[in-house]
Scaffold this active site. Structure first.
Site, PDB file in Angstrom:
ATOM      1  N   HIS A   1      -8.447  -3.387  -7.611  1.00  0.00           N
ATOM      2  CA  HIS A   1      -8.143  -2.664  -6.378  1.00  0.00           C
ATOM      3  C   HIS A   1      -9.428  -2.464  -5.576  1.00  0.00           C
ATOM      4  CE1 HIS A   1      -5.166  -0.314  -4.150  1.00  0.00           C
ATOM      5  NE2 HIS A   1      -6.064   0.634  -3.965  1.00  0.00           N
TER       6      HIS A   1
ATOM      7  N   TYR B   1     -17.384  13.832 -14.830  1.00  0.00           N
ATOM      8  CA  TYR B   1     -17.194  14.976 -15.710  1.00  0.00           C
ATOM      9  C   TYR B   1     -15.840  14.959 -16.422  1.00  0.00           C
ATOM     10  CZ  TYR B   1     -21.113  16.850 -13.017  1.00  0.00           C
ATOM     11  OH  TYR B   1     -22.328  17.019 -12.412  1.00  0.00           O
TER      12      TYR B   1
ATOM     13  N   ARG C   1       0.806  -1.219   0.000  1.00  0.00           N
ATOM     14  CA  ARG C   1       0.000   0.000   0.000  1.00  0.00           C
ATOM     15  C   ARG C   1       0.836   1.265   0.000  1.00  0.00           C
ATOM     16  NH1 ARG C   1      -4.608   0.674   4.467  1.00  0.00           N
ATOM     17  NH2 ARG C   1      -5.159  -1.336   3.541  1.00  0.00           N
TER      18      ARG C   1
END
Length: 762
Positions: free
Chosen positions: A85, A129, A39
């Site tokens: 993930h 967007y 991580r």
């Protein structure tokens, strides 16, 4: 629907009897290792954390190449969290946004379309967007994934595969840097210039025994995405990279722009008419948000902490331009710069911590040389794996080509067998000693391939493959050839990121700072008269101007006046408390007098049980007489009483029953001390008998059989002892003949002169 019987117990429902501490420690260890290795820390070989690697891999799978059309970020995020993930969409999108921000990454790996945030600190638009695709740098980082260069591992649910690392030659770890916090360790790697990284790597390939100092001749230090100026000495930078840990000081760039040659103007002073000028900031330190920086400077102006600065304006467009207007044209530009460096984030420190996972997935802090050596080894391993993979492909192709050529040499017989035999394949294999793949390939040939030209092309292809096979075998057998090939590939990559390219030109200047100019920030405070009012319950305020001290000041209900005196905003106030501690307040920082002020305990850490004994204006080289209720005391230099922190400074040593009760300023002309006790006994002795101490209990000023000290004062013996007479007459009595009370320090004393106040106060 499957039914679980009693005999088929679910292992997750099993109750395990184990000590709580060992069970907790085992589980936390698993979590810690997962955080460290999967991580928070980047892999040395490709410089990526798992989330970034999975993002780029998913985008590659979606064919988001630099030359292809953009796709919605939501599509990318959905694929990443669904296939590779299993974490929150917000964290994955934030990671993707950072890969696209050219002020966060020195060499962006994602090209964004839409609002991906800005350097002011504004967030990106929602992922429905925005659109994205890979950059050319990302493609270079992933080059070779289809050539057997790296291992592929199953995804979290076993339905798909993902690469363990990316095999590309782009040195992403040092080029783009990384930061992360794991359990018990962290990493913070700055970005660097690719051309310098390659130069240092080439030096190390040519000379594996090169010293660290030699590497630092071509590898100069960080090259941040936002530019700026690194002002550490070369020795300090070198030491940080040698150990893998250090601190690097980064400053904003004061400049009015670049000249025709592309070099920065260095002063940042923009001349205006009539001798006026203003400072221009064109680059800010890495990871500093421009919006917050301007708010920080504006707060300094509003709080009058930087009186030599008049205004700050943000005139930025795509390029940063922060304009700083001085109070007057007589302000020293260098003093203004130094003040801003000290008080704002125009100067900050980057904590270097080269903590990475090596090829064995082991975390460790590596120096520059060891990091480059490990990266070279990984690239040679990738080269060898690519070569072996290519050899396997060549061998398979040569096998087929051999069969095709046999077919052309015996074309009529091959056709005859195919036409006459029901099972031509085994007959062909037996007669011409063909392999199964060769025979199958011949049977699958098209009639068009039987032309004479095709035979010539096959022989030409076979000769080329045999030559390539020979070269690859020599490469595998010869480490010197491997190093030469790697150098050739690195030099080719360097052309894309050279000093003459827009992306490769160094942004951060390495320049050792000039010696810091010593200046007193207090000298910048605008001097104005104020009247300081402190209430009995500890509420303090400062009225503008010198108002009458007997004025009608308002207090909270149940509160009243304690101290009121005239001062200047440039003064420092010494606050003495009965537990023997002294605190320091700046008169310019006191709240205004429109309300009741603020509790003094919100400004300094005074014990709740302690009481304020005195508030004195600090005077350089001045002295105070400090006395406890036990009759012990000493003189102290005011310079030694100033406190730098809220916790104050312990000066008078106290114990249960002992309190500091009197703080008196010692005038320069005073030569004696007068002490009176509650028993109404007075002693006068030479001031020279009182020691000057920095801390302690002091010496006995007056001895008592019972009772405590009432008051103490310093005086000039020739002037006598004076005190105010009772009533409202305002008259003062002076006792000139003090010889009856003049004794050695520590005496019991005798009754004071007739008419001395009954409250035993001077």
């Amino acid at each position: 629907m499957a039914i679980t019987t009693d005999n088929e117990s679910d292992p997750f429902d099993a109750i395990v009897d184990a000590p709580f501490d060992s069970a907790l420690s085992q589980r936390y260890l698993v979590y810690a290792l997962s955080t460290i290795t999967a991580r928070s820390l980047p892999d040395l070989r490709d410089g990526l954390k798992p989330v970034h690697r999975r993002l780029l891999w998913a985008m590659r799978q979606l064919k988001l190449n630099p030359t292809d059309a953009f796709k919605k970020s939501a599509r990318v995020v959905g694929d990443v969290i669904g296939k590779y993930h299993p974490h929150g969409d917000a964290s994955v999108y934030d990671a993707m946004v950072r890969l696209a921000q050219d002020w966060s990454l020195r060499y962006p790996l994602v090209e964004g379309q839409g609002n991906f945030g800005n350097i002011d600190g504004d967030n990106a638009a929602a992922y429905r967007y925005t659109e994205a695709r890979l950059t050319r740098t990302a493609m270079q980082l992933m080059a070779g994934l289809d050539e057997g260069t790296v291992n592929f591992v199953p995804t979290y649910n076993g339905e798909d595969e993902e690469p363990e690392i990316f095999p590309g030659l782009f040195p992403n770890l040092l080029a783009n840097g990384s930061s992360g916090i794991a359990v018990g360790m962290a990493t913070n790697i700055p970005s660097h210039n690719v051309a310098e990284i390659i130069d240092a790597t080439l030096m190390l390939i040519d000379n594996p025994h090169a010293e660290h100092a030699q590497l630092m001749e071509v590898f100069h230090g960080p090259d941040f995405a936002t530019g700026g100026v690194v002002v550490e000495s070369p020795a300090a930078i070198s030491a940080a990279y040698e150990t893998g840990r250090g601190s690097i000081r980064v400053r904003a760039r004061f400049s009015t722009g670049r000249d025709e040659s592309g070099a920065w103007e260095e002063t940042g002073v923009e001349k205006l008419g009539s001798g006026q000028w203003q400072l221009v900031v064109s680059e800010i330190p890495y990871m500093v948000q421009k919006g917050k920086l301007i708010e920080q400077i504006a707060a300094l102006i509003a709080d009058k902490k930087l009186p030599i600065l008049e205004d700050v304006r943000d005139e930025s467009d795509e390029a940063i331009r922060i304009v700083l207007v001085p109070k007057s044209r007589n302000v020293d530009p260098e003093l203004l710069k130094e003040s801003l460096y000290k008080l704002t984030d125009l100067e900050n420190r980057f904590g270097l911590n080269l903590n990475v996972l090596d090829a064995r997935r082991t975390p460790g802090v590596l120096g520059l040389k060891l990091m480059l050596q490990e990266w070279v080894l990984s690239q040679i391993d990738i080269m060898l794996r690519r070569s072996r993979h290519r050899l396997d492909k060549i061998e398979a192709r040569l096998e087929l080509l051999g069969g095709y050529i046999i077919a052309y040499l015996n074309l009529d017989r091959i056709i005859e067998i195919i036409r006459s035999e029901d099972e031509p394949k085994p007959v062909m294999m037996a007669e011409f000693e063909l392999t199964d793949r060769q025979a199958e390939a011949i049977l699958n040939m098209r009639l068009r391939s039987l032309r004479k030209l095709e035979e010539m092309e096959l022989r030409k292809e076979r000769d080329a493959l045999l030559a390539e096979q020979d070269e690859l075998q020599k490469l595998l057998d010869n480490p010197a050839r491997q190093r030469t090939r790697l150098k050739r590939d690195l030099n080719a990559l360097r052309k894309d990121y050279g000093e003459n390219t827009v992306l490769g030109r160094r942004r951060t200047t390495i320049a050792e700072a000039a010696p810091t100019r010593e200046f007193n920030m207090d000298a910048m405070i605008e001097k104005e008269p104020v009247t300081v009012i402190l209430s009995a319950k500890g509420w303090i305020r400062a009225a503008r101007g010198h108002v009458p001290l007997d004025g009608d000041f308002k207090f909270k209900e149940g509160d009243g006046p304690a101290y009121a005196f005239h001062a200047q905003t440039t003064d420092k106030l010494l606050v003495a408390v009965d537990n023997g501690r002294f605190y320091t307040l700046g008169a310019d920082k006191l709240p205004g007098a429109r309300g009741f002020g603020e509790p003094i305990r919100t400004m300094v850490d005074i014990d709740p049980e302690a009481h304020i004994v005195s508030v004195v204006i600090y005077k350089p080289k001045g002295q105070l007489l400090l006395a406890a209720n036990t009759g012990r005391g000493f003189a102290a230099e005011m310079d030694e009483l100033l406190a730098e922190t809220r916790k104050g400074r312990g000066v008078v040593s106290t114990k249960p029953g002992v309190k500091l009760v009197v703080v008196r300023e010692i005038a320069a002309e005073h030569d004696h001390v007068a002490v009176i006790g509650e028993n109404r006994k007075l002693v006068i002795f030479a001031l020279s008998e009182v020691p000057i101490l920095g801390k302690g209990q002091g010496v006995t000023l007056q001895r008592y059989k019972d009772g405590e000290m009432a008051d103490v004062i310093t005086l000039r013996l020739e002037d006598g002892l004076s005190w105010a007479m009772g009533g409202d007459t305002g008259r003062t009595r002076i006792e000139k003949d003090l010889l009856p009370w003049k004794v050695a320090r520590g005496a019991a004393g005798r009754l004071p002169p007739n008419g001395f106040p009954r409250d035993n106060k001077f």
